[in-house]
Design a protein around this motif. Structure first.
Motif, short mmCIF file in Angstrom:
data_model
loop_
_atom_site.label_atom_id
_atom_site.label_comp_id
_atom_site.label_asym_id
_atom_site.label_seq_id
_atom_site.Cartn_x
_atom_site.Cartn_y
_atom_site.Cartn_z
N GLY A 84 2.93 12.12 13.23
CA GLY A 84 1.96 13.18 13.49
C GLY A 84 1.83 14.15 12.33
N GLY A 85 0.61 14.48 11.98
CA GLY A 85 0.33 15.34 10.83
C GLY A 85 -0.16 14.56 9.63
N ASP A 86 0.10 13.25 9.62
CA ASP A 86 -0.34 12.41 8.50
C ASP A 86 -1.80 11.99 8.62
OD1 ASP A 86 2.15 12.47 7.29
OD2 ASP A 86 2.82 10.59 8.18
N SER A 87 -2.39 12.09 9.81
CA SER A 87 -3.78 11.65 10.01
C SER A 87 -4.70 12.37 9.04
CB SER A 87 -4.21 11.94 11.44
OG SER A 87 -3.48 11.16 12.35
N TRP A 120 0.09 20.03 7.36
CA TRP A 120 0.08 20.51 5.98
C TRP A 120 0.70 21.90 5.88
CZ3 TRP A 120 -2.28 24.55 3.27
CH2 TRP A 120 -2.22 24.44 1.89
N GLN A 121 1.53 22.09 4.84
CA GLN A 121 2.10 23.39 4.51
C GLN A 121 2.02 23.55 3.00
OE1 GLN A 121 6.05 23.74 6.11
NE2 GLN A 121 5.42 23.11 8.14
N ALA A 122 1.47 24.66 2.57
CA ALA A 122 1.22 24.87 1.13
C ALA A 122 2.49 24.80 0.28
CB ALA A 122 0.54 26.22 0.93
N ASP A 123 3.62 25.19 0.80
CA ASP A 123 4.85 25.22 0.01
C ASP A 123 5.67 23.92 0.10
OD1 ASP A 123 5.49 25.63 2.68
OD2 ASP A 123 7.14 26.99 2.25
N ARG A 124 5.08 22.88 0.70
CA ARG A 124 5.81 21.63 0.87
C ARG A 124 4.98 20.49 0.31
NH1 ARG A 124 6.67 19.10 6.67
NH2 ARG A 124 4.45 19.37 6.46
N PRO A 125 5.57 19.66 -0.56
CA PRO A 125 4.80 18.54 -1.13
C PRO A 125 4.54 17.45 -0.09
CG PRO A 125 7.08 18.42 -1.85
CD PRO A 125 6.93 19.71 -1.08
N ALA A 126 3.59 16.61 -0.39
CA ALA A 126 3.25 15.48 0.48
C ALA A 126 4.36 14.43 0.42
CB ALA A 126 1.93 14.87 0.05
N VAL A 127 4.44 13.63 1.46
CA VAL A 127 5.39 12.52 1.53
C VAL A 127 4.62 11.24 1.20
CG1 VAL A 127 6.87 11.20 3.09
CG2 VAL A 127 6.77 13.69 3.27
N VAL A 130 0.84 -1.18 0.00
CA VAL A 130 0.00 0.00 0.00
C VAL A 130 0.88 1.25 0.00
CG1 VAL A 130 -2.00 -1.06 1.12
CG2 VAL A 130 -0.22 -0.06 2.52
N MET A 131 0.29 2.39 -0.34
CA MET A 131 0.99 3.68 -0.32
C MET A 131 0.21 4.64 0.56
SD MET A 131 1.82 4.18 -4.37
CE MET A 131 0.14 3.81 -4.87
N ALA A 132 0.92 5.26 1.49
CA ALA A 132 0.32 6.25 2.38
C ALA A 132 0.86 7.62 2.00
CB ALA A 132 0.65 5.93 3.83
N VAL A 133 -0.02 8.58 1.88
CA VAL A 133 0.38 9.95 1.57
C VAL A 133 0.04 10.80 2.78
CG1 VAL A 133 0.03 11.89 0.00
CG2 VAL A 133 -0.07 9.56 -0.88
N GLY A 134 0.97 11.66 3.15
CA GLY A 134 0.72 12.49 4.32
C GLY A 134 1.59 13.74 4.35
N HIS A 135 1.36 14.53 5.36
CA HIS A 135 2.10 15.77 5.59
C HIS A 135 2.66 15.75 7.01
CE1 HIS A 135 0.97 17.93 1.93
NE2 HIS A 135 -0.16 17.28 2.02
N PRO A 136 3.85 15.12 7.20
CA PRO A 136 4.40 15.02 8.54
C PRO A 136 4.56 16.41 9.17
CG PRO A 136 6.06 14.47 6.89
CD PRO A 136 4.75 14.63 6.19
N GLY A 137 4.09 16.51 10.41
CA GLY A 137 4.16 17.79 11.09
C GLY A 137 3.01 18.72 10.73
#
Length: 84
Positions: free
Chosen positions: A39-42, A10-17, A1-8
């Motif tokens: 944290g932040g990926d939820s 969401w920030q508009a100028d930073r892509p998802a991991v 599976v692939m999980a997409v998230g924003h550690p820490g």
């Protein structure tokens, strides 16, 4: 599976991991994976390896193999109930 998230968070100028892992179990309407979430990926999406959305991150575990996701069909049922 692939999980997409924003550690820490969401920030508009930073892509998802994007993280790759395995679907370990499906118990009590919960998908358990070993995708390394923090944290932040939820609330982020969980995809199968064909790119289909299969779940939403709901709880990040203390151990890497304790990450829980709400299956998409369960999410839709709850969403409709909450709207009503």
């Amino acid at each position: 599976v692939m999980a997409v998230g924003h550690p820490g968070g969401w920030q508009a100028d930073r892509p998802a991991v994007v993280r790759i892992g395995r679907l370990l179990r499906n118990i009590d309407s919960t998908l358990i994976t070993d995708c390394a979430l923090i944290g932040g990926d939820s609330g982020g999406p969980l995809f199968d390896l064909e790119g289909r959305l299969i779940g939403i991150h709901s709880r990040i575990g203390v151990e890497v193999d304790e990450n829980m996701h709400v299956p998409l069909d369960v999410f839709y049922k709850s969403h409709e109930r909450l709207i009503r």
